[in-house]
Scaffold this motif. Structure first.
Motif, short mmCIF file in Angstrom:
data_model
loop_
_atom_site.label_atom_id
_atom_site.label_comp_id
_atom_site.label_asym_id
_atom_site.label_seq_id
_atom_site.Cartn_x
_atom_site.Cartn_y
_atom_site.Cartn_z
N MET A 1 -2.75 24.75 22.16
CA MET A 1 -3.40 25.15 23.40
C MET A 1 -3.62 26.65 23.43
N ASP A 2 -4.80 27.07 23.86
CA ASP A 2 -5.09 28.48 24.11
C ASP A 2 -4.80 28.75 25.58
N LEU A 3 -3.87 29.65 25.84
CA LEU A 3 -3.44 29.90 27.21
C LEU A 3 -3.32 31.40 27.46
N SER A 4 -3.96 31.86 28.52
CA SER A 4 -3.81 33.25 28.96
C SER A 4 -2.86 33.27 30.15
N ILE A 5 -1.89 34.17 30.12
CA ILE A 5 -0.87 34.24 31.16
C ILE A 5 -0.81 35.64 31.75
N LEU A 6 -0.90 35.72 33.06
CA LEU A 6 -0.67 36.97 33.78
C LEU A 6 0.75 36.93 34.32
N TYR A 7 1.60 37.81 33.81
CA TYR A 7 3.01 37.82 34.21
C TYR A 7 3.28 38.98 35.16
N ARG A 8 3.96 38.65 36.26
CA ARG A 8 4.36 39.69 37.22
C ARG A 8 5.79 39.39 37.67
N GLY A 9 6.74 40.16 37.16
CA GLY A 9 8.13 40.01 37.55
C GLY A 9 8.43 40.75 38.84
N PRO A 10 9.72 40.87 39.16
CA PRO A 10 10.09 41.50 40.44
C PRO A 10 9.98 43.02 40.46
N LEU A 11 9.72 43.68 39.34
CA LEU A 11 9.62 45.15 39.33
C LEU A 11 8.59 45.63 40.35
N GLU A 208 -6.56 26.27 34.53
CA GLU A 208 -6.87 25.44 33.36
C GLU A 208 -6.44 26.14 32.08
N SER A 209 -7.07 27.27 31.77
CA SER A 209 -6.72 28.02 30.57
C SER A 209 -6.10 29.38 30.90
N VAL A 210 -6.01 29.69 32.20
CA VAL A 210 -5.42 30.95 32.67
C VAL A 210 -4.43 30.61 33.78
N ARG A 239 1.25 19.56 33.32
CA ARG A 239 0.60 18.38 33.88
C ARG A 239 -0.47 18.76 34.90
N ALA A 240 -0.37 19.98 35.42
CA ALA A 240 -1.30 20.41 36.47
C ALA A 240 -2.51 21.15 35.92
N LEU A 241 -2.52 21.47 34.64
CA LEU A 241 -3.63 22.24 34.08
C LEU A 241 -4.88 21.38 33.98
N ARG A 242 -5.94 21.82 34.62
CA ARG A 242 -7.20 21.09 34.61
C ARG A 242 -8.29 21.98 35.19
N PRO A 243 -9.54 21.65 34.94
CA PRO A 243 -10.63 22.42 35.57
C PRO A 243 -10.54 22.29 37.08
#
Length: 290
Positions: A1-11, A208-210, A239-243
């Motif tokens: 799977m090609d997946l882009s993730i935007l991560y934002r922790g508590p900082l 979906e992909s992000v 399971r929730a990834l979809r257009p």
């Protein structure tokens, strides 16, 4: 799977006190910093283990991450993983740059913002030139306040031609056509930032992909839609990834609207969506903002 993730922790702490930022000079306690470090290390461990996926990672902390050793170390380590296609972070570039020696410049990228009045111009420019000398991919930008226009023009003139200088429309600021034309002369893509984009019911790659992930591992489609899709660490989000269509009336932040399928920005920023780098100067000039 090609997946882009935007991560934002508590900082949420920052070393600058920009008057247009709600997190200016905010201080995190030692406990909060320890929690942020633990959350980041957990996320990095998860990303390291996902060898069957191809990951693109953008860190979007509320505060300034690169003044913290754990962010510098994590980005360098992730950049060397073969299944990580890109790892990038939004930064004011106030940190030292020698840590980049441990990173893979083919994978790492920086989304840098210049804040006039917070750091000497020559110091910021020297760091940009250092990034170029190290062949580190980076974009540079300025918030489009009237008092920043002269500095933005100066920066555009001093940066290498291949370095994209973006302009973010200032929150709550309305631009006349004449003012917008001045900013567009600096950044041809400024018209995309000038007005919020109608997004309700339109297809968007987020969900979906992000995806967006917080420090607890809670997965949402993006930073701006609060509905949860599951948790990263138990795998329930998959399971929730979809257009899906956008549920919001408008989208007004670049890290959101860049993923709208109704806009041509995936072509404009092909290969550099997360770090906000156009595919080429030709792509930048061919762009036709609304």
């Amino acid at each position: 799977m090609d997946l882009s993730i935007l991560y934002r922790g508590p900082l949420a702490s920052c070393d600058y006190d920009c008057p247009y930022c709600p997190f200016a000079k905010r201080r995190d306690s030692r406990e909060q910093l320890r929690a942020d470090r633990a959350a980041l290390e957990r996320f990095a461990g998860w990303a390291t283990a996902q060898t069957d996926d191809r990951l693109s990672l953008l860190f979007t902390p509320w505060g300034e991450g690169l003044v913290r050793s754990w962010y510098r170390r994590t980005l360098a380590e992730l950049s060397r993983l073969p299944h990580v296609r890109r790892v990038a972070i939004q930064t004011n570039l106030s940190c030292r740059t020698d840590w980049l020696e441990d990173a893979d410049p083919g994978t790492l990228a920086l989304w840098c913002t210049y804040h006039p009045g917070q750091t000497p111009y020559d110091r910021f420019l020297a760091k940009c030139r250092d990034l170029a000398d190290r062949s580190v991919r980076h974009s540079v930008g300025v918030v489009g306040l009237p008092e920043h226009l002269a500095e933005a023009r100066r920066l555009r003139a001093d940066l290498p031609a291949h370095v994209y200088l973006w302009i973010n429309a200032a929150e709550g600021h309305t631009y006349t056509d004449a003012e917008a034309a001045e900013w567009t002369a600096v950044d041809p893509l400024f018209p995309y930032s000038r007005h919020p984009h109608r997004s309700a019911g339109l297809p968007c790659r987020t969900g979906e992909s992000v995806i967006s992930v917080d420090g607890e591992g809670t997965v949402r489609r993006c930073h701006f839609v609060p509905a949860e899709l599951g948790n990263l660490y138990d795998g329930s989000y998959r399971r929730a990834l979809r257009p899906r269509a956008c549920p919001l009336a408008v989208c007004e932040c670049h890290i959101g609207y860049v993923h709208l399928e109704s806009l041509p920005l995936y072509d404009t920023f092909a290969g550099g969506v997360l770090e906000r780098i156009p595919a080429s100067p030709v792509q930048l000039l061919r762009a036709t903002p609304p």
